[in-house]
Design a protein around this motif. Structure first.
Motif, PDB file in Angstrom:
ATOM      1  N   UNK B  17       0.787  -1.049   0.028  1.00  0.00           N
ATOM      2  CA  UNK B  17       0.004  -0.146  -0.076  1.00  0.00           C
ATOM      3  C   UNK B  17       0.962   1.373  -0.101  1.00  0.00           C
ATOM      4  N   UNK B  18       1.945   1.199   1.001  1.00  0.00           N
ATOM      5  CA  UNK B  18       2.746   2.483   1.038  1.00  0.00           C
ATOM      6  C   UNK B  18       3.572   2.564  -0.311  1.00  0.00           C
ATOM      7  N   UNK B  19       3.924   1.444  -1.195  1.00  0.00           N
ATOM      8  CA  UNK B  19       4.650   1.584  -2.141  1.00  0.00           C
ATOM      9  C   UNK B  19       3.574   2.265  -3.310  1.00  0.00           C
ATOM     10  N   UNK B  21       1.815   4.409  -3.085  1.00  0.00           N
ATOM     11  CA  UNK B  21       1.927   5.931  -2.961  1.00  0.00           C
ATOM     12  C   UNK B  21       3.233   6.580  -3.229  1.00  0.00           C
ATOM     13  N   UNK B  27       1.121  10.947  -5.666  1.00  0.00           N
ATOM     14  CA  UNK B  27       0.799  11.814  -4.712  1.00  0.00           C
ATOM     15  C   UNK B  27      -0.138  12.798  -5.089  1.00  0.00           C
ATOM     16  N   UNK B  64      -4.133  -1.356  -5.164  1.00  0.00           N
ATOM     17  CA  UNK B  64      -3.626  -1.159  -3.839  1.00  0.00           C
ATOM     18  C   UNK B  64      -4.782  -1.049  -2.852  1.00  0.00           C
ATOM     19  N   UNK B  65      -5.846  -0.964  -3.343  1.00  0.00           N
ATOM     20  CA  UNK B  65      -7.127  -0.574  -2.914  1.00  0.00           C
ATOM     21  C   UNK B  65      -7.160   1.001  -2.217  1.00  0.00           C
ATOM     22  N   UNK B  66      -6.302   1.746  -2.796  1.00  0.00           N
ATOM     23  CA  UNK B  66      -6.675   3.148  -2.170  1.00  0.00           C
ATOM     24  C   UNK B  66      -7.508   3.818  -2.967  1.00  0.00           C
ATOM     25  N   UNK B  68     -11.185   4.043  -5.667  1.00  0.00           N
ATOM     26  CA  UNK B  68     -12.098   3.390  -6.297  1.00  0.00           C
ATOM     27  C   UNK B  68     -12.330   4.006  -7.790  1.00  0.00           C
ATOM     28  N   UNK B  81     -10.680   5.557  -1.298  1.00  0.00           N
ATOM     29  CA  UNK B  81     -11.714   4.696  -0.586  1.00  0.00           C
ATOM     30  C   UNK B  81     -11.649   5.014   0.482  1.00  0.00           C
ATOM     31  N   UNK B  82     -10.466   5.437   1.177  1.00  0.00           N
ATOM     32  CA  UNK B  82     -10.295   6.213   2.540  1.00  0.00           C
ATOM     33  C   UNK B  82      -9.753   7.543   2.497  1.00  0.00           C
ATOM     34  N   UNK B  84      -8.348   9.064   5.144  1.00  0.00           N
ATOM     35  CA  UNK B  84      -7.159   9.377   5.970  1.00  0.00           C
ATOM     36  C   UNK B  84      -5.829   9.258   5.327  1.00  0.00           C
ATOM     37  N   UNK B  85      -5.741   9.040   4.150  1.00  0.00           N
ATOM     38  CA  UNK B  85      -4.659   8.935   3.353  1.00  0.00           C
ATOM     39  C   UNK B  85      -3.757  10.327   3.663  1.00  0.00           C
TER      40      UNK B  85
END
Lengths: 108, 108
Positions: B17-19, B21, B27, B64-66, B68, B81-82, B84-85
């Motif tokens: 997930x971090x990768x 980004x 970004x 990565x699910x970040x 949608x 998706x969330x 808080x990113x």
DNA sequence: CCTGTATTTGGCAATATAGCCAAGTAGCCA
DNA sequence: TGGCTACTTGGCTATATTGCCAAATACAGG
């Protein structure tokens, strides 16, 4: 007024820091250092890779400014420069949970 | 009790997930999507790269699910998706500031 | 000084990533 | 149907990353 170049430079700087964290071994290191400082040999033990590999991971984190190193006697101790790094994990976790939730919905 | 393998798997999942980004263009995309959803052509305009390049960045974020995606008519709209990113940036910024502060100290 | 331990660095091979162009797919509208 | 726009995918090259071994460096203790 910021130019496009300034904007790009900012995002490149951010990406460098985030990229430095984007490796499982380095995330383990960060998690360990969040508990307390560690020398290279301790981290090598925890990660279970060659010392040189761990040392290179540490240099990636050091170059990104995420960790600080201090030589004491024979050993080099590493610690986090700022502790908020851990906040990352909370959000990463919530991405993982959101993905899992959505997949669950598909199955049902 | 978690095995070493479980632990590694967790950190690998986080790293994925971090990768996802860890790239300036991605970004920028995240920052834009934090404001509002965008179609590929809008993001392409903002980033200033080939459409196919932007599309591939988006697929990295999607896998990565970040983000949608949702197809509406001719276009595909992306959103976070969330949310808080965005918290990431705060911490990244404080790393950058801490580094700058320490460098300042060296110069003085 | 010599030895052993801790760490970093150089070098190399395997693998992954990035970006472009070209080609394919999908939906809209005339 | 045909053409247009939006997007994705395949394929390629250039570049970056990873991890190991081997060699270099730094320091402590005898």
């Amino acid at each position: 007024m910021k130019s496009d170049n300034d904007r790009l430079a900012l995002y490149e700087a951010r990406a460098r820091i985030i990229k430095a964290m984007a490796h499982p071994s380095r995330l383990i290191i960060i998690d360990e250092l969040a508990k307390e400082e560690r020398c290279v040999c301790e981290l090598t033990e925890i990660i279970g890779a060659d010392t040189s590999t761990v040392s290179k991971h540490l240099s990636v984190l050091r170059n990104a400014g995420i960790v600080l190193d201090e030589k004491r006697g024979n050993q080099v101790y590493y610690r986090l420069r700022v502790s908020c790094i851990l906040d990352f994990f909370g959000c990463v976790e919530s991405v993982m949970q959101a993905v899992a939730r959505d997949q669950m919905r598909l199955v049902r």
